[in-house]
Design a protein around this motif. Structure first.
Motif, short mmCIF file in Angstrom:
data_model
loop_
_atom_site.label_atom_id
_atom_site.label_comp_id
_atom_site.label_asym_id
_atom_site.label_seq_id
_atom_site.Cartn_x
_atom_site.Cartn_y
_atom_site.Cartn_z
N ALA A 22 0.81 -1.21 0.00
CA ALA A 22 0.00 0.00 0.00
C ALA A 22 0.84 1.25 0.00
N LEU A 23 2.11 1.15 0.38
CA LEU A 23 2.98 2.31 0.33
C LEU A 23 3.25 2.72 -1.10
N GLN A 24 3.11 1.79 -2.01
CA GLN A 24 3.32 2.07 -3.41
C GLN A 24 1.98 2.26 -4.05
N GLY A 25 1.90 3.02 -5.04
CA GLY A 25 0.66 3.10 -5.78
C GLY A 25 0.97 2.57 -7.12
N CYS A 26 0.30 2.72 -8.15
CA CYS A 26 0.64 2.10 -9.38
C CYS A 26 1.72 2.84 -10.05
N ALA A 27 2.96 2.69 -9.82
CA ALA A 27 3.60 3.33 -10.29
C ALA A 27 4.00 3.54 -11.01
N PRO A 28 3.44 4.30 -13.27
CA PRO A 28 4.23 5.27 -13.46
C PRO A 28 4.03 6.18 -12.80
N LEU A 29 3.14 7.54 -11.49
CA LEU A 29 3.74 7.54 -10.14
C LEU A 29 3.92 6.07 -9.79
N ILE A 30 4.31 5.35 -8.47
CA ILE A 30 4.16 3.92 -8.22
C ILE A 30 3.53 3.58 -6.91
N VAL A 31 2.45 2.93 -6.88
CA VAL A 31 1.99 2.20 -5.71
C VAL A 31 0.82 1.36 -6.13
N GLY A 32 1.01 0.12 -6.41
CA GLY A 32 -0.16 -0.59 -6.86
C GLY A 32 -0.09 -2.07 -6.77
N LYS A 153 2.61 3.67 -8.35
CA LYS A 153 3.66 2.66 -8.25
C LYS A 153 4.98 3.36 -8.55
N ILE A 154 5.95 3.21 -7.67
CA ILE A 154 7.20 3.95 -7.78
C ILE A 154 8.37 3.01 -8.12
#
Length: 221
Positions: A22-32, A153-154
């Protein structure tokens, strides 16, 4: 789930295999990254089927790249919503292009963003620094409060931070602003799928669990 391969004497070694939380999002940003059957899958803006598909793409692409590139190549494969990001280093432009072609031929891949560089393979200390930067970025996004971190996601490579995800333009701009302020970040590269506010509302409504009907307490209470 992202895979990092690095060549060593005698053959390739799987050096890093990170389950994005959960700290990541989908990352091209990143956390997913998703935990199949768990809370993370429900929070992800991809469908559960696409999340599983992305993990399969990463596995297949990593295996084929390991077989198709020289022992001197170092590469990372990250798939988000069937968009594949390749990062790392290789010894020639020809091999860099070959890596992109290999990834493109993997089943279900919609697009390949080839960010591999023609450079000497990064050192262990450089990769450790990238891991530290990724941790700082995730923490900064959480601390920002107004950024939905699970949407990004990073990925960090040589101090360059790649952001992946399905986000609105406003979310993209705000997250970019936050990431640029993180110590050690050299450059922010957005590999984002921009969605409208209406699309976001539709996605969020699918993840909202209906409240239990009233009067459903334990009989006799």
């Amino acid at each position: 789930m992202s895979f990092r391969w690095v060549a060593v004497r005698g053959g390739p070694l799987l050096a890093v295999m990170t389950l994005v939380t959960a700290l990541q999002g989908c990352a091209p940003l990143i956390v997913g990254g998703a935990m199949v059957g768990g809370t993370m899958m429900a929070l992800d803006r991809r469908t559960s089927g696409t999340q599983v598909e992305d993990e399969a793409i990463e596995l297949k692409a990593a295996q084929r790249l390991r077989q198709g590139l020289s022992d001197k190549a170092h590469f990372n494969v990250t798939s988000y919503n069937r968009q594949v990001l390749l990062t790392g280093e290789t010894g020639s432009e020809t091999e860099r292009e070959r890596a992109g072609e290999i990834a493109t031929r993997v089943e279900n891949v919609a697009n390949v963003i080839n960010e591999m560089a023609v450079l000497p393979v990064s050192s262990l200390s450089e990769r450790s620094n990238d891991t530290l930067i990724t941790t700082r970025v995730k923490s900064a996004l959480i601390d920002a409060k107004d950024v939905q971190t699970n949407a990004f996601k990073i990925v960090t490579e040589r101090g360059n931070v790649y952001m992946m995800g399905r986000v609105t333009q406003q979310e993209a701009e705000r997250a970019t602003q936050v990431v640029r302020g993180v110590a050690g970040v050299r450059k922010v590269i957005r590999v984002l799928e921009i969605i409208s506010n209406d699309e976001l509302k539709a996605l969020e409504s699918k993840n909202v669990k209906p409240a239990p009907p009233s009067g459903t307490g334990t009989p006799g209470q």
